[in-house]
Design a protein around this motif. Structure first.
Motif, short mmCIF file in Angstrom:
data_model
loop_
_atom_site.label_atom_id
_atom_site.label_comp_id
_atom_site.label_asym_id
_atom_site.label_seq_id
_atom_site.Cartn_x
_atom_site.Cartn_y
_atom_site.Cartn_z
N ALA A 290 23.21 21.52 -4.27
CA ALA A 290 22.01 20.75 -3.94
C ALA A 290 20.73 21.44 -4.42
N THR A 291 20.68 22.78 -4.33
CA THR A 291 19.47 23.50 -4.76
C THR A 291 19.28 23.45 -6.27
N HIS A 292 20.30 23.01 -7.00
CA HIS A 292 20.18 22.89 -8.45
C HIS A 292 19.98 21.44 -8.89
N GLY A 293 19.54 20.61 -7.96
CA GLY A 293 19.14 19.25 -8.31
C GLY A 293 20.23 18.20 -8.26
N TYR A 294 21.41 18.55 -7.81
CA TYR A 294 22.49 17.57 -7.73
C TYR A 294 22.58 17.04 -6.30
N ARG A 295 23.08 15.82 -6.16
CA ARG A 295 23.27 15.24 -4.83
C ARG A 295 24.56 15.82 -4.24
N ALA A 296 24.42 16.41 -3.08
CA ALA A 296 25.58 17.04 -2.42
C ALA A 296 26.14 16.09 -1.36
N GLY A 297 26.79 15.05 -1.82
CA GLY A 297 27.37 14.06 -0.92
C GLY A 297 28.80 14.42 -0.52
N VAL A 298 29.51 13.41 -0.09
CA VAL A 298 30.87 13.58 0.42
C VAL A 298 31.80 14.15 -0.64
N LYS A 299 31.69 13.68 -1.88
CA LYS A 299 32.60 14.15 -2.94
C LYS A 299 32.34 15.60 -3.30
N VAL A 300 31.08 16.02 -3.28
CA VAL A 300 30.76 17.43 -3.55
C VAL A 300 31.32 18.29 -2.42
N LYS A 301 31.15 17.85 -1.19
CA LYS A 301 31.68 18.61 -0.05
C LYS A 301 33.20 18.69 -0.10
N ALA A 302 33.83 17.62 -0.55
CA ALA A 302 35.29 17.65 -0.69
C ALA A 302 35.72 18.64 -1.76
N ALA A 303 35.00 18.65 -2.88
CA ALA A 303 35.32 19.61 -3.95
C ALA A 303 35.12 21.03 -3.45
N CYS A 304 34.06 21.25 -2.68
CA CYS A 304 33.78 22.58 -2.14
C CYS A 304 34.78 22.99 -1.06
N GLY A 305 35.60 22.06 -0.62
CA GLY A 305 36.65 22.38 0.34
C GLY A 305 37.77 23.21 -0.27
N ASN A 306 37.82 23.30 -1.59
CA ASN A 306 38.78 24.16 -2.27
C ASN A 306 38.21 25.58 -2.27
N LYS A 307 38.62 26.36 -1.32
CA LYS A 307 38.04 27.68 -1.08
C LYS A 307 38.19 28.63 -2.26
N ALA A 308 37.22 29.54 -2.37
CA ALA A 308 37.30 30.60 -3.38
C ALA A 308 38.49 31.50 -3.05
N MET A 309 39.01 32.15 -4.08
CA MET A 309 40.19 32.98 -3.90
C MET A 309 39.80 34.46 -3.96
N PRO A 310 40.15 35.23 -2.93
CA PRO A 310 39.84 36.65 -2.96
C PRO A 310 40.58 37.34 -4.10
N PHE A 311 39.92 38.26 -4.73
CA PHE A 311 40.52 39.03 -5.82
C PHE A 311 40.64 40.46 -5.35
N PRO A 312 41.85 41.04 -5.33
CA PRO A 312 42.03 42.40 -4.82
C PRO A 312 41.13 43.41 -5.54
N GLY A 313 40.34 44.11 -4.77
CA GLY A 313 39.48 45.14 -5.34
C GLY A 313 38.25 44.61 -6.04
N GLY A 314 37.96 43.34 -5.89
CA GLY A 314 36.80 42.78 -6.57
C GLY A 314 36.21 41.61 -5.82
#
Length: 95
Positions: A42-66
């Motif tokens: 949203a801070t970069h000018g895109y609309r953060a609606g339901v579909k953006v929130k759904a996409a963001c539901g795919n959590k980041a993956m921890p990387f060992p040691g990084g």
């Protein structure tokens, strides 16, 4: 075999390997959230609606040691919605 078929087989193998390695990599919960991801979009000018929130539901993956790495499904879904690749990648690291 055709080149397209080989590409699909390699992609499928990569997904299988990633799915098998994911439980090993997920040792602790990520500190970022779905809200951090959608707010970044949203801070970069895109609309953060339901579909953006759904996409963001795919959590980041921890990387060992990084640092955490962006979930490819999150990036793909955001780019499909019209979010630039750079914004999608950084947002998904925050998911």
């Amino acid at each position: 075999m055709t080149f397209q078929r080989v590409k699909r087989m390699v992609a499928a193998a990569g997904v299988v390997v990633a799915a098998g390695a994911l439980p090993i990599l997920v040792a602790s919960p990520a500190s970022a959230t779905q809200g951090d991801c959608s707010n970044y979009v949203a801070t970069h000018g895109y609309r953060a609606g339901v579909k953006v929130k759904a996409a963001c539901g795919n959590k980041a993956m921890p990387f060992p040691g990084g640092p955490d790495i962006a979930n490819p499904y999150c990036i793909y879904d955001l780019v499909a919605l019209g979010v630039s690749n750079g914004v999608a990648n950084e947002a998904c690291v925050r998911a």
